[in-house]
Structures are given as C-alpha cells and as structure tokens.
Design an enzyme around this catalytic site. Structure first.
Site, PDB file in Angstrom:
ATOM      1  N   HIS A  69      10.024  56.232 -11.548  1.00 20.98           N
ATOM      2  CA  HIS A  69       9.357  57.096 -12.497  1.00 20.98           C
ATOM      3  C   HIS A  69       9.063  56.277 -13.743  1.00 20.98           C
ATOM      4  O   HIS A  69       9.640  56.501 -14.795  1.00 20.98           O
ATOM      5  CB  HIS A  69      10.230  58.309 -12.861  1.00 20.98           C
ATOM      6  CG  HIS A  69      10.708  59.082 -11.666  1.00 20.98           C
ATOM      7  ND1 HIS A  69      11.779  59.928 -11.702  1.00 20.98           N
ATOM      8  CD2 HIS A  69      10.239  59.142 -10.402  1.00 20.98           C
ATOM      9  CE1 HIS A  69      11.960  60.470 -10.500  1.00 20.98           C
ATOM     10  NE2 HIS A  69      11.043  60.009  -9.700  1.00 20.98           N
TER      11      HIS A  69
HETATM   12  C1  LIG Z   1      11.489  56.581  -3.355  1.00 18.08           C
HETATM   13  C2  LIG Z   1      10.647  57.390  -4.283  1.00 18.08           C
HETATM   14  C3  LIG Z   1      10.957  58.726  -4.509  1.00 18.08           C
HETATM   15  C4  LIG Z   1      10.183  59.489  -5.370  1.00 18.08           C
HETATM   16  N1  LIG Z   1      10.486  60.805  -5.529  1.00 18.08           N
HETATM   17  C5  LIG Z   1       9.740  61.556  -6.374  1.00 18.08           C
HETATM   18  C6  LIG Z   1      10.006  62.943  -6.523  1.00 18.08           C
HETATM   19  O1  LIG Z   1      10.850  63.517  -5.847  1.00 18.08           O
HETATM   20  N2  LIG Z   1       9.273  63.653  -7.418  1.00 18.08           N
HETATM   21  C7  LIG Z   1       8.306  63.072  -8.163  1.00 18.08           C
HETATM   22  O2  LIG Z   1       7.699  63.751  -8.985  1.00 18.08           O
HETATM   23  N3  LIG Z   1       7.994  61.756  -8.000  1.00 18.08           N
HETATM   24  C8  LIG Z   1       8.685  60.993  -7.123  1.00 18.08           C
HETATM   25  N4  LIG Z   1       8.363  59.678  -6.943  1.00 18.08           N
HETATM   26  C9  LIG Z   1       7.208  59.139  -7.674  1.00 18.08           C
HETATM   27  C10 LIG Z   1       5.887  59.444  -6.965  1.00 18.08           C
HETATM   28  O3  LIG Z   1       5.876  58.888  -5.696  1.00 18.08           O
HETATM   29  C11 LIG Z   1       4.734  58.909  -7.783  1.00 18.08           C
HETATM   30  O4  LIG Z   1       4.776  59.538  -9.065  1.00 18.08           O
HETATM   31  C12 LIG Z   1       3.364  59.191  -7.201  1.00 18.08           C
HETATM   32  O5  LIG Z   1       3.211  58.703  -5.908  1.00 18.08           O
HETATM   33  C13 LIG Z   1       2.326  58.560  -8.130  1.00 18.08           C
HETATM   34  O6  LIG Z   1       1.029  58.729  -7.643  1.00 18.08           O
HETATM   35  P1  LIG Z   1      -0.053  57.621  -7.971  1.00 18.08           P
HETATM   36  O7  LIG Z   1      -1.315  58.047  -7.350  1.00 18.08           O
HETATM   37  O8  LIG Z   1      -0.026  57.355  -9.426  1.00 18.08           O
HETATM   38  O9  LIG Z   1       0.510  56.288  -7.282  1.00 18.08           O
HETATM   39  P2  LIG Z   1       0.727  56.011  -5.722  1.00 18.08           P
HETATM   40  O10 LIG Z   1       0.876  57.280  -4.975  1.00 18.08           O
HETATM   41  O11 LIG Z   1       1.801  55.011  -5.582  1.00 18.08           O
HETATM   42  O12 LIG Z   1      -0.650  55.338  -5.285  1.00 18.08           O
HETATM   43  C14 LIG Z   1      -1.098  54.117  -5.845  1.00 18.08           C
HETATM   44  C15 LIG Z   1      -1.859  53.347  -4.778  1.00 18.08           C
HETATM   45  O13 LIG Z   1      -2.625  52.299  -5.378  1.00 18.08           O
HETATM   46  C16 LIG Z   1      -2.562  51.145  -4.576  1.00 18.08           C
HETATM   47  N5  LIG Z   1      -2.885  49.979  -5.411  1.00 18.08           N
HETATM   48  C17 LIG Z   1      -2.154  49.481  -6.441  1.00 18.08           C
HETATM   49  N6  LIG Z   1      -2.773  48.399  -6.975  1.00 18.08           N
HETATM   50  C18 LIG Z   1      -3.905  48.199  -6.255  1.00 18.08           C
HETATM   51  C19 LIG Z   1      -4.950  47.227  -6.311  1.00 18.08           C
HETATM   52  N7  LIG Z   1      -4.938  46.254  -7.225  1.00 18.08           N
HETATM   53  N8  LIG Z   1      -5.954  47.312  -5.414  1.00 18.08           N
HETATM   54  C20 LIG Z   1      -5.970  48.299  -4.470  1.00 18.08           C
HETATM   55  N9  LIG Z   1      -5.002  49.233  -4.370  1.00 18.08           N
HETATM   56  C21 LIG Z   1      -3.982  49.198  -5.258  1.00 18.08           C
HETATM   57  C22 LIG Z   1      -1.159  51.169  -4.045  1.00 18.08           C
HETATM   58  O14 LIG Z   1      -1.022  50.373  -2.886  1.00 18.08           O
HETATM   59  C23 LIG Z   1      -0.934  52.660  -3.775  1.00 18.08           C
HETATM   60  O15 LIG Z   1      -1.300  53.020  -2.471  1.00 18.08           O
HETATM   61  C24 LIG Z   1       9.097  58.895  -6.061  1.00 18.08           C
HETATM   62  C25 LIG Z   1       8.783  57.564  -5.832  1.00 18.08           C
HETATM   63  C26 LIG Z   1       9.532  56.808  -4.942  1.00 18.08           C
HETATM   64  C27 LIG Z   1       9.166  55.412  -4.696  1.00 18.08           C
END
Ligand SMILES: Cc1cc2nc3c(=O)[nH]c(=O)nc-3n(C[C@H](O)[C@H](O)[C@H](O)COP(=O)(O)OP(=O)(O)OC[C@H]3O[C@@H](n4cnc5c(N)ncnc54)[C@H](O)[C@@H]3O)c2cc1C
Ligand code: SF4
Lengths: 589, 256
Positions: free
Chosen positions: A516
């Site tokens: 987080h």
């Molecule tokens: C083990 C774990 C448990 C969690 N549990 C919770 C929970 O219970 N509740 C909660 O609220 N949150 C939780 N989280 C956090 C939650 O997963 C994230 O807040 C959420 O996925 C964020 O969404 P996002 O779209 O910002 O990033 P993500 O879902 O991570 O997506 C980002 C994507 O961008 C891609 N990317 C990055 N850089 C590049 C680049 N340069 N070029 C191309 N692609 C790229 C990545 O590969 C990834 O697929 C948890 C996280 C983890 C790891």
C-alpha cells in the site's frame, strides 16, 4: 530506432485494476484504446486453476505472479544523508506484474476512506488548531470530498462484487455495520462472508467491550453474483489461497473476474503483453503528450502515438514513469518545491499476536478479506487531544490463510524455532494462533519522498525509483497506542500469550507489511503542492492522467484499492463527459 | 525452462504425462508458456495446454550438491526437524532432496533477484539481503566453512560425522551467529537453511519434500483441497478428509 505504430485515441500504461476499469469505460465511450502491459497475459482457467493454484511454495514464497526484481526494483534509504540500497528481493511490499496487476493476487479488502480523511488538513486544523501538527508533517486536503467520490465507490463495489454489511445508508445507521463510515447511497451488492472461530470471537469480544464490530468489506463473493457488466462470479469457497494467489473460482474481485471477459471482446480494445513502456513522449511545447515508447521481448522499441495517455502502472511506477518522462517538476525536499515524488507514504501496523490454548481454529478455512473489524480507533473517530499523535487504524481479526510454510514460524514467545521442542508445539500453535491487527494510517512528511536513484539501474540502464522513507514519531506513537488496544482485545478474547507489536525504530524492508505505497503524484487543488488535479489530470501535461494510490496526499488507516478504483472511475467520467468535448485542463490553476 | 517446450499449443495431455513420470521426486516451476510480446484483441485468448503447471525435474541423484555437501545437508535437516513418534525427520521427509532441487533451479541461481552492482557488504540487515552470492553459492561457501569449523573444534570431524547432540550445539551457535564463517556468515546461513528446510517439510510434495505429506499430517493441513463451503459452519470440528497434493494422493494412482 523505435518503429511507429498507427495512432490510437488512448494508450494505457499497465493493465491492472485501474487500467482495466478505464479501458472498459473509455471503449464504451467509443474510443480506440490500447493497453501496454510489461508482464504476461494471465487468466483464471490457464493460470489460477484449482489444479495448480494451491501451491504455497510457488506463489506464496517464490512469488511467481509478482514483479521480479531482476526486471525492476526500487532502492531505499532512510534519510537524505544515506546512500540508497536496492531491494534485491521484495519483502515489505510486493508489487504486481502482468495482466490484472496486483488485482490478481490482492486480498480484496474493499474500503471507503472516512469523510474526514479527504479534508484531513482542514479537519485537523479546525479541531485541534493549526499548530497542533508536527512542523514537518505535510498533510493535505484531497481537493475532493467523500460525497464527490461516493457514486464511484458505489460503482466500484458493484463492478467488483463486494460482500459486506452497510453501516450508514443515506445517513441512517444500520445495525451490525460500521457506524463511522460515510453515508452510502445503498448497501453492498453481496451479504458478508461467513465467520470463522477467531473472527467471531473478536466480534463478540469487541462488542462486549463497547466497540462496534462489523464484517470487513470483502472482494470475495459471498454468493454467486452477476455484475453490471454482465459477468458472473462464483461463490468463494474459503479456499485459503487468496492473498498472493489468483482465484480459481471466479470469486475474487479482479480484472480477470470482473472486467476482462467483456473488455477483451471489444473490437476497439487491444492489449500488448510483455511490452514495457519506457517513457511518455511530449511534443515540442512540452505541454502535450504524443504517446509512449515501449520495448518488446525481442528488444525492439515501438512508438505508440495517442491523444490521451493514462498512467496506470501502480503508484510507485506511475511516479517513476513521470520522472523518466519529464512530466511535472521533481520534488526537492530542501526547498519543498516541485511536486513529482512529493508526499510518499505507506501503511503502518500496530498489532497483537495471539496464541490460545486448546482451540481448533482450522485456519486453512479462510478467505482473503475474511475478518471482523472495529473502526473506533481509526482516523479521527476518537479524540486525539493529549495523545501526542494523529491518525489511527482499522482493527481486525482476519482469517485469510493457514499456509503451512508461513505458519511454521508461529510460536510462543521465546519458544525454539527448530528441533524436537519446535516439532512438539507446531501442531498446537498451528491450531491456536490468531492476531488482532491494526491497518494504520501514515501521514506525509517533508523529508519522505520519491526520486530517481543516481546509482542503480534497471535492465535497460534506466535509473530505478529511489524511496527516501523512514518511520516518524507520530506513527510510532500511534501504532504503540493501537497495539495496546489490540492487546486489550486479545486478552479479553482469552488468548494465553498476547504479544503487542508496533512499528520499529526504522523501516525494515524484510518482513512483509503491505503493498500500500501511496503518494508521489498527489491530487489537490494547488499546482504548487500537487502533481494532478481532482480528475487525476497532470497540471503540466493536460492529456496525461495519472491513476492510482500515487494520488493520495497521505495514507488513511485502510487498504487503498476501494479508493483507487473509485478515483479511476471518477477520472473516466471526467474524460468521457468533459475532456473529450474540450481537450485541455479540466481545472484552471 | 528445463525441458518444457514453450510452445503455447503443447497439449495438456503431453504435459501431464511428463509431469506424472517425473513428479514424485521433485519439480520446479518457470513460465511454461512463451514469453514473447503479444498483441491480444477481440477475444479472451485460450488454447489447450496454455496452463502453467509446475515443471517436472529429473528424479534421481543429487543435482547440485556434491556427495559430501549432500551428507552435510541431510545431517542438518535431520536435526532441525528430528524424527520421533510425531513423524519422520526432515531428512526422511525429503528436505535435503528438496533443497538440492531448489539450488539447481531458478531460486538457487538467483534468477529473480536484482543482482546488479554495486554490492555493499556491510549493509544493515534492514535493507534486506545484499550478497553478490546466489543462494546456491551461499550453500557452497557456507557448507565448506561449516566443515572447517567442525573439524577445528570437534576433533577433526566434519558436521555430518558428529553425534546428534554436537550437531545441535553447532546449529545453536550458528543461530546466534557465533562461529565465524568465511565468505558467508553463519547466522544468515542458518536462517537460509532453516527457511529452506521448513519450505521442504511443508511445501507440496511435488517439489521433493513433505514426503507422504508428513509435514501436513503433523499440523493437520489438508493440502490442495480448495473448497470448504461444506465445512465452514462447523469449522472447529476435526477436519476428517485426508490431505491431498497437487498431484493427487498415492491411492488415486495404484501401482505408483
Ligand atoms: C499481496 C497483496 C495484497 C493486497 N491486498 C489488498 C487488499 O486487500 N485491499 C486493497 O485495497 N489493496 C490491496 N493490495 C493493493 C492492490 O493490489 C493495489 O492497490 C491495486 O492493484 C492497484 O491497482 P493499480 O491499477 O494502481 O496497479 P496494478 O493493479 O498493480 O496494475 C499496474 C499494472 O501496470 C503494469 N506496469 C507497470 N509499469 C509498467 C510499464 N512501464 N509498462 C507497462 N506496464 C507497466 C504492471 O505490470 C501492472 O500490471 C494488495 C496488494 C498486494 C500485492
Ligand atoms: S478465498 Fe475465495 S476469493 Fe480467495 S482465492 Fe479462494 S475462493 Fe477465491
């Protein structure tokens, strides 16, 4: 030389939670959208099926689904006087990689922040006086209120199939829900998950102590469900392989279970996998992005031109992408000027480990978000006068797994970690361990920020993101207070050994804490103190939107993704309804 | 990629057959599918055999450890998890074989780790492992140092030749970081072996340890069951179904 691809309306960097939500919304608006994702294609039937998913070594320990540091990592130092060191193997936080992002292997806790969290600076100043906060604390208002975000919270919960019990519907308190939550327009789409023995014991005890227990809002479907996109979810089987694992039952809220089955079939959407965006390109004026440059697995570089660039790469990577692309001014902790990298924050844990005697918890029956909580000590739900700190935590007893490798380390204080004495007690500790744990806020400080590392590089020779972060006195005091509350509840639950734990003197990157990571490209209403406006639009380059927890001005005492999903949907609405009509800054600085 | 074709169209039947042939002793995993950049559009991609099951490994002998090293590792895991009336020892449960297979694979080779210089050797442990040695190299260096330490302090005998009680003493000293090991510290090495031994004892048997699901039986973990809806209402009752591995149970495939 980069080869040039045909232009698209929208290019999305990263197809995780935010990327897939925005792709769905903008393709619905008729736009041609391409997502560029650095990791592999992943889907339920091929990558998380029940015949391969319950494999603790592969997914829980060797972190098969996560970003591998060999590909990219971060560096850390505690203060500006140190040289940062690379995180060679992830510990404290483990970020996602591949289609679905961290949405594949999260737990699913799906929270809304408190009303006061969104106006934190003005709220604390009003209640405790402007001088009450530590001098170097840099908390901010978000530039939006809870009520602005409420429709999008609701939308995210219905898309992702959240199980829970409402505490406040349109101002009416609801029995058994969270009395501290902001008013919601309607209840959750699904009833709460069932309890297990430790979570039920926590709820009973907390209520007897005068607190207000409620089931944790869960992105694990308590029943079969069809979401507004028409996608069906199966009921959660309490399989216990949730956090760090994909879901083989289409039960965990995720891009795979809730968005991609519809998105992938749209003719105006495509995704390029195993393709890493290197930077965003700008035109000669520097105020408009022209698209992105990415590299595929053969090493070929491609230019993808687009009218709109959505940075959905996960908070930390969003900030790195902006710094590598020269979007916005990097933050300088000496002068306090610049915005990109400013206000990095995290999550803090105050907790109590519990060891009972004579129980049979069968901990392997669990789900990612299964738990009972109280919010009596979260945010500013309690009077902080005289406490010496601000902030708080949601306090929970969870039951999310009974994974044996991880559980082998459970033991009574001072008990041996190996040998026949360890072996004699391991089956009993397996059945008798639990915890009362606080998910605590972390506020922002002038000297805690993100920038590019001057020494360590990724495999393409580009600088890694450097974190300058350590615990501050405010959070140390807060987690000691929370740990004390957790211990009191744990004792009342009847645990034989109760071990309070607060954050240590210095941030330790080794034990898992939480993924987080917040801030670095924060939202706000002042372009001098924020990188993006209330619609997550860059103040400097108006066709770039930076979506994720990078937008949080400071972190609240909850997991981020409910708020991240709501912000993504709010940005999508602003793009659909405002930006497309009149491309340009949506808020005048 | 050890022997697994990375053609996305390889049939699952072929994959399962090769898995079955080699699975009993150990397996590792990698990305079984092509890792080429792809452009996907218009449908949810799916083809038979696109799954990524654990990767089978060669069944016999030691793949990484020398005969001497393997005796030392067996002698360690036998003391970390001793055999008694509660069940077999770490050695008899296959933990040494498990560690050997792990060292021969991507984990031992630090394939997923950030291994770029500069390496800072006296870094605070708060910043995590900073060694330039891969886990496999850490075992090699530390096992040599362990042998030298034992020979110098225990009448010329190597670790594997010490009686159990003396081995416990040496391990307890390593746990505290007392012996000075050249090249890789005794305490980080102890932590590494303990972690890997627990992994071997409690991981799915497909990786070579947890033989007959001994680790799972010890604590009452039912393995790869995946559905507890029928049980959750009576969750504090004993769970009576026997444990099951990713490759099923011995009784499901007679003659094996
Ligand atoms: C083990 C774990 C448990 C969690 N549990 C919770 C929970 O219970 N509740 C909660 O609220 N949150 C939780 N989280 C956090 C939650 O997963 C994230 O807040 C959420 O996925 C964020 O969404 P996002 O779209 O910002 O990033 P993500 O879902 O991570 O997506 C980002 C994507 O961008 C891609 N990317 C990055 N850089 C590049 C680049 N340069 N070029 C191309 N692609 C790229 C990545 O590969 C990834 O697929 C948890 C996280 C983890 C790891
Ligand atoms: S606990 Fe439920 S939601 Fe989580 S992976 Fe298992 S079945 Fe899916």
């Amino acid at each position: 030389m980069a080869r040039r691809l045909p232009k698209k309306d929208v290019v999305i960097i990263g197809l995780g939670w935010t990327g897939s939500l925005l792709a769905h919304e903008l393709t619905d608006a008729g736009l041609e959208v391409v997502a560029i994702e650095r990791g592999p294609w992943r889907d339920t039937s091929t990558d998380f099926s029940p015949t391969q998913d319950p494999d603790e070594l592969r997914y829980g320990v060797r972190l098969d689904l996560f970003l591998r540091p060999a590909q990219e990592t971060f560096t850390l130092r505690h203060n500006t006087g140190q040289n940062a060191l690379p995180i060679r193997w992830p510990g404290a936080f483990i970020v996602g990689n591949g289609v679905g992002g961290a949405g594949v292997h999260w737990n699913g806790h799906t929270w809304r922040f408190l009303e006061s969290d969104f106006v934190l600076k003005s709220h604390l100043s009003q209640r405790y006086g402007a001088g009450a906060m530590p001098e170097d604390m840099q908390v901010e208002d978000w530039g939006i209120t809870y009520n602005d975000l409420e429709p999008y919270y609701d939308k995210f919960e219905y898309i992702s199939g959240t199980s829970g019990r409402a505490g406040n519907i349109k101002g009416q308190l609801q029995p058994g829900g969270n009395p501290f939550e902001g008013p919601r327009s309607r209840g959750y789409p699904l009833p709460p998950l069932k309890d297990t023995a430790p979570t039920a014991l926590f709820a009973k005890t907390a209520n007897e102590m005068g607190y207000h227990a409620f089931p944790r809002p869960a992105g694990n479907a308590s029943e079969a469900y069809v979401n507004p996109l028409g996608i069906a979810m199966g009921p959660c089987t309490y399989c216990g392989f949730c956090e760090r694992f994909g879901c083989g039952n289409y039960s965990k809220a995720s891009p795979q279970a809730n968005v991609l089955p519809v998105l992938m079939r749209k003719s105006n959407f495509s995704v390029r996998t195993e393709s890493e965006v290197l930077h965003i390109n700008k035109d000669a004026s520097g105020t408009r992005a022209t698209g992105v440059t990415f590299v595929d697995t053969s090493g070929q570089e491609w230019e993808q031109p687009a009218d709109i660039v959505l940075v959905c790469a996960y908070g930390l990577h969003n900030v790195r992408m902006m710094l590598l692309s020269g979007i916005g001014t990097p933050y300088d902790p000496k002068t306090g000027e610049g915005t990109v990298g400013r206000n990095y924050a995290y999550q803090s844990a105050g907790a109590a480990g519990l060891l009972f005697e004579g129980k049979r918890f069968n901990p392997f029956v669990g789900a990612g978000s299964l738990g009972q909580c109280i919010d009596d000590f979260n945010g500013d739900n309690f009077d902080h006068t005289g406490l010496g700190f601000f902030g708080g935590a949601s306090i929970t007893t969870s039951n999310y797994h009974g994974r044996p490798i991880a559980s082998s380390a459970n033991r009574a204080p001072g008990a041996p970690a190996w040998g026949s004495a360890w072996k004699k007690q391991v089956s009993s500790t397996y059945q008798n361990s639990s915890a009362v744990a606080g998910q605590g806020s972390v506020y922002s400080y002038r000297d805690k920020y993100l920038d590019l590392d001057p020494v360590y590089k990724d495999r393409y020779g580009r600088p890694l993101l450097r974190m300058t972060f350590d615990w501050h006195e405010n959070e140390k005091k807060m987690t000691r207070f929370i740990a004390q509350k957790c211990a009191e509840i744990g004792k009342a639950m009847g645990a034989k050994h109760v071990t309070p734990r607060s954050i240590p003197d210095h941030f330790n990157v080794v034990p898992y804490q939480s993924t987080h990571n917040t801030g670095g490209a924060i939202m706000g209403s002042d372009p001098k103190r924020s990188a993006v406006n209330r619609y997550l639009q860059s103040w400097d380059v108006h066709n770039v939107f930076v979506v994720g927890a990078s937008a949080f001005p400071q972190n609240a005492g909850y997991n981020p993704t409910g708020t991240v999903g709501a912000l993504a949907l709010m940005a999508a609405d602003a793009i659909r309804n405002e930006y497309l009509k009149n491309p340009g800054p949506l808020v005048q600085a | 990629m050890a022997g697994l074709p990375n053609d996305p169209l390889i049939s699952r039947r072929t994959l399962l057959a090769s898995t079955a042939a080699a699975a009993l002793v150990g397996a590792t995993f990698g990305s079984a599918r092509g890792v080429k950049a792809r452009m996907l559009s218009g449908e949810v991609p799916w083809a038979p055999g696109m799954a990524t099951p654990p990767e089978p490994l060669v069944p016999n002998g030691w793949l990484y450890f020398t005969p001497e090293e393997s005796r030392a590792v067996e002698a360690i895991v036998e003391r970390l998890i001793p055999g008694d009336d509660l069940g077999p020892s770490g050695k008899d449960a296959g933990c040494a074989v498990f560690i050997d297979r792990q060292m021969a694979g991507p984990y031992g080779g630090a394939e997923r780790l950030y291994m770029r210089p500069p390496f800072v050797n006296n870094a605070s442990p708060l910043f995590g492992p900073q060694s330039q040695l891969t886990p496999a190299q850490q075992y090699r260096v530390a096992l040599k140092a362990l042998d030298a330490y034992c020979k110098a302090n225990h009448g010329g005998k190597g670790f594997a030749n010490l009686p159990g009680e003396d081995r416990d003493k040496v391990l307890a000293a390593m746990e505290k970081g007392e012996p000075n090991f050249e090249g890789f510290g005794s305490r980080p090495f102890f932590n590494l072996v303990l972690q890997n031994t627990m992994e071997g004892f409690f991981a799915d048997p497909i990786y070579g340890g947890n033989r007959d699901m001994a680790g799972w039986k010890l604590i009452g973990f039912p393995g790869a069951r995946y559905d507890y809806r029928d049980f959750i209402d009576t969750v504090t009752e004993p769970y009576t179904l026997p444990p099951v591995s990713l490759m099923g149970r011995a009784g499901w495939t007679p003659g094996r």
